[in-house]
Scaffold this active site. Structure first.
Site, short mmCIF file in Angstrom:
data_model
loop_
_atom_site.label_atom_id
_atom_site.label_comp_id
_atom_site.label_asym_id
_atom_site.label_seq_id
_atom_site.Cartn_x
_atom_site.Cartn_y
_atom_site.Cartn_z
N TYR A 485 -18.87 13.87 -18.50
CA TYR A 485 -18.18 12.58 -18.39
C TYR A 485 -16.73 12.73 -18.82
O TYR A 485 -15.83 12.70 -18.02
CB TYR A 485 -18.90 11.52 -19.23
CG TYR A 485 -18.32 10.14 -19.04
CD1 TYR A 485 -18.66 9.38 -17.92
CD2 TYR A 485 -17.43 9.59 -19.96
CE1 TYR A 485 -18.12 8.11 -17.72
CE2 TYR A 485 -16.90 8.32 -19.77
CZ TYR A 485 -17.24 7.59 -18.65
OH TYR A 485 -16.70 6.34 -18.45
N SER A 565 -19.13 7.57 -12.45
CA SER A 565 -18.00 6.74 -12.82
C SER A 565 -16.78 7.62 -13.15
O SER A 565 -16.30 8.33 -12.28
CB SER A 565 -18.38 5.81 -13.99
OG SER A 565 -17.44 4.79 -14.17
N ASP A 647 -20.84 -2.71 -6.19
CA ASP A 647 -20.19 -2.17 -7.37
C ASP A 647 -18.82 -2.84 -7.52
O ASP A 647 -17.88 -2.51 -6.80
CB ASP A 647 -20.02 -0.65 -7.25
CG ASP A 647 -19.55 -0.01 -8.55
OD1 ASP A 647 -19.12 -0.75 -9.46
OD2 ASP A 647 -19.63 1.22 -8.68
N HIS A 682 -22.79 -0.83 -10.23
CA HIS A 682 -22.33 0.36 -10.93
C HIS A 682 -23.47 1.11 -11.62
O HIS A 682 -23.30 2.25 -12.03
CB HIS A 682 -21.25 -0.03 -11.94
CG HIS A 682 -20.37 1.11 -12.36
ND1 HIS A 682 -19.61 1.83 -11.47
CD2 HIS A 682 -20.14 1.67 -13.58
CE1 HIS A 682 -18.95 2.77 -12.12
NE2 HIS A 682 -19.25 2.69 -13.39
#
Length: 713
Positions: A485, A565, A647, A682
């Site tokens: 991430y 993301s 989203d 999302h």
């Protein structure tokens, strides 16, 4: 659900058989033709082409974009139908999901509220018990709210006496929420309804007569899922009144970029408004005195500057306790007098080597949850800060919970790890005893899996931690899925996933790197991976892949990567930079156009991590790694992009534009596909059926290009 297309008309020549870990040769896919537009904008002397700008339009509004989505899904579905092991993965994931998953209970009055998913329910159900030993009953079951299971129970907050409950509804994965009130005794909802709520706390007043919430102005229909979120307000809703009568409690029309969240103090004497401008933990605190359900018109700012993190964690007498990073990059616990301000704080628990991830005042104690090398350690203190030892945990994992009041006799927490699903524990605050409260019954043996943590050197020599999980019987190089991430001060911790376990069961390895940009080591770690330092995140991830290959954990043609993301941005960037390193990649709901991210919904908040595209220094940095702009002619790995039509956090136009450009570029013969879910957002609120369908598709794709043999193929 997504429709499945037949193969014959779309793939042309049939795929050839496997040879070694990779396909020897596949006929190149015939992608749908994507229209280009002559859009070129000059910024700071740089001409930037944006030939797929039209794909930013809302798929629910623009029929041209909707047609493009349909054509892309047909190609993707047809290809997925050729993959061996996909059905077997779905079957096994369904079996692994089929266990009761219970949430951390909340006690209000004499009632215990908690969620549970019996296993394969699309949405968790909210239960209540009258007393610790009372019979449980269903309070809210959202599974009948929508035929496709995509309408979810989001937040829920009982009143202090447990007689009523605020709850919010999420539809189709959107960030928008509708808020309702339930009578707990009868289980029936009241007529009250509050709309246009987003990024909001829900806070009862002490009398249980109404609640405070945050909302945005109602958007027009075309802007509902794409317009920027500005001018957030705090309002109060009194039970039995229309939303139109809700009085304004706090707003900053002169500063429309600020978000505001409300928190009622433990003693009910004031409302603490926390204001922020972006994703950074930089807050202004405003105290509003309360007289029952009435907010004072006078406001007192106790922390004026948007500089530091401030989290109110409870009260004892006239002292208010906060966790803050003021003069403490790894955070400390401080207290402030009820009539005090930032200048009058006193340290209670000083900054330590580990980062404080959260804390609470409960049962006359301070419970502090620390991050120590990306895993949790829980320490106890008295209210003066005197150490009272550590809470024993089952192993390397993550915990959360510890809610309650100053006079609570018990509190609850959740523990999970890569090989252990969430177990709920009760902590007796008087005796100190920890005991299981809800344990799952499993369809696998956790002891069959090894969880280890290693440290590797990034490009600049920085030591980065990485978890490696595999079956104890797996030795030597094996197909490996590397996840990362690296952003927004978010720590990626050990946690359980049934879909991930399905990968591990087949003999695959799972690796999770704790990249810079996250919060694992506090502010310095976050700062080292954002703004002008963002390349460090990509270097950390590339170095993780190189380490796994060098150490023999995986082979040269066995490494897949995944990120969601900000992690989707990560995957897009590193594939462009090192297409030779990976065999397959999954970029989920990613931020792919770094020059226009701040123009949609919540994107404007992300400038704290990414910078401002309209400032020259930031623009030049963003252009060096923006996935959409840095695609190049090279032999790319197999790439699966995934997004969803609802989203409204990272709008799907990011993924649409990136995929269109990747397909149009001479980037090798491996497939570069996009999977677009309908009635999903999302990630939060996604029904179990959709999760299983999505991950059986994605993991079959990654397995195919890393040589992972799926049992039952």
């Amino acid at each position: 659900m997504r429709t499945r297309a037949t193969l014959a008309a779309l793939l042309g020549t049939a795929a050839m058989t496997l040879s070694g870990p990779l396909i020897a040769q596949e006929a190149p896919l015939s992608y749908p033709a994507t229209e280009t537009v002559d859009t070129v904008e000059e910024q700071f002397g740089v001409k930037v082409a944006d030939p797929y700008r039209w794909l930013e339009n809302d798929v629910r509004v623009d029929p041209k974009v909707a047609a493009w989505v349909e054509s892309q899904n047909k190609v993707t579905d047809a290809y997925l139908e050729t993959l061996p092991g996909r059905a077997a993965l779905a079957t096994r994931m369904r079996a692994l999901y089929d266990y009761a998953r219970t949430g951390v209970p909340e006690v209000a009055g004499n009632r215990y509220f908690f969620t549970r998913n019996a296993g394969l329910q699309n949405q968790a159900v909210l239960y209540v018990k009258d007393g610790a030993n009372g019979a449980e009953r269903v309070l809210i079951d959202p599974n009948g709210w929508a035929k496709d299971g995509a309408t979810a129970l989001d937040a829920w907050v009982p009143s202090e006496d447990g007689s009523k409950l605020i709850y919010s509804i999420q539809d189709g994965g959107s960030d928008w929420r509708t808020v309702k009130i339930l009578d707990v005794a009868t289980g029936k909802p009241l007529d009250d309804e509050v709309k246009w709520v987003k990024f909001s706390a829900l806070e009862w007043d002490k009398a249980g007569k109404g609640f405070y919430y945050s909302r945005f102005p109602e958007p027009d229909k075309e802007g509902e899922f794409q317009s920027l979120n500005t001018n957030q307000e705090i309002r109060y809703h009194a039970i039995g009144t229309p939303q139109s009568a809700d009085p304004l409690i706090y707003a900053t029309p002169q500063e429309p970029q600020l978000n505001h969240s409300a928190q009622v103090s433990d003693d009910g004497s004031f409302l603490l408004v926390t204001s922020s401008s972006g994703t950074d933990e930089r807050y202004r605190l405003t105290m509003i005195d309360l007289d029952g359900t009435k907010a004072s018109t006078s406001q007192r700012v106790i922390v004026p500057e948007l500089v530091n993190d401030w989290q109110m964690i409870g009260m004892a007498g006239d002292r208010i306790y906060f966790v803050t990073n003021k003069d403490a990059p790894r955070l400390r616990i401080v207290s402030m007098a009820r009539n005090g301000n930032e200048a009058s704080i006193e340290t209670v628990v000083p900054e330590g080597e580990a980062v404080i991830a959260g804390a609470s005042v409960v049962g006359g104690k301070l419970v502090a949850n620390y991050l120590q090398d990306a895993r949790n350690v829980v320490k106890l203190f008295d209210l003066a800060g005197k150490p009272m030892g550590e809470l024993p945990l089952p192993g390397i994992g993550s915990v959360g919970g510890f809610e309650g009041d100053l006079d609570s006799k018990e509190t609850f927490f959740a523990y999970s790890s890569f090989n252990r699903p969430t177990t709920i524990y009760r902590y007796d605050l008087t005796s100190g005893q920890v005991s299981p409260w809800a344990e799952p019954k499993l369809a696998f043996n956790p002891d069959d899996y090894a969880v280890e943590q290693r440290f590797y050197a990034s490009k600049d020599g920085t030591k980065v931690p990485m978890f490696i999980v595999r079956k104890k019987t797996v030795t030597g190089p094996a197909p490996t899925l590397l996840y990362g991430y690296g952003g927004f001060n978010i720590s990626v911790l050990p946690g359980f996933s049934p879909t991930r376990l399905a990968w591990l069961e087949q003999g695959g390895v799972y690796a999770q790197a704790s990249l810079r940009g996250g919060g694992e080591y506090g502010k310095a770690w976050h700062d080292a991976g954002r703004l002008a330092n963002k390349q460090n995140v990509f270097d950390d991830f590339i170095a993780a892949g190189e380490y796994l290959i060098k150490q023999g954990v995986t082979g040269k043609d066995q490494l897949a990567i995944e990120g969601r993301s900000n992690g989707g941005l990560l995957v897009g960037a590193v594939v462009n930079q090192r297409p030779d390193l990976f065999s397959a990649a999954h970029a989920a709901v990613g931020v792919m156009d770094m020059l226009r991210f701040d123009r949609f919904t919540a994107g404007r908040y992300w400038v704290d991590d990414y910078g401002y595209p309209n400032k020259e220094a930031d623009f030049r940095t963003l252009l060096t790694y923006s996935p959409y702009h840095t695609i190049r002619k090279a032999d790319y790995p197999a790439v699966m992009v995934s997004t969803a039509d609802t989203d409204d956090r990272v709008v799907p136009g990011h993924s649409f534009k990136y995929t269109a450009r990747l397909q149009a570029t001479q980037a090798g013969d491996k497939p570069h596909l996009i999977r677009i879910e309908t009635r999903a957002g999302h990630g939060s609120g996604k029904p179990t059926d959709k999760i299983i369908e999505e991950f059986s598709d994605i993991y079959a794709f990654l397995a195919h290009f890393t040589g992972l043999k799926i049992a039952g193929e």
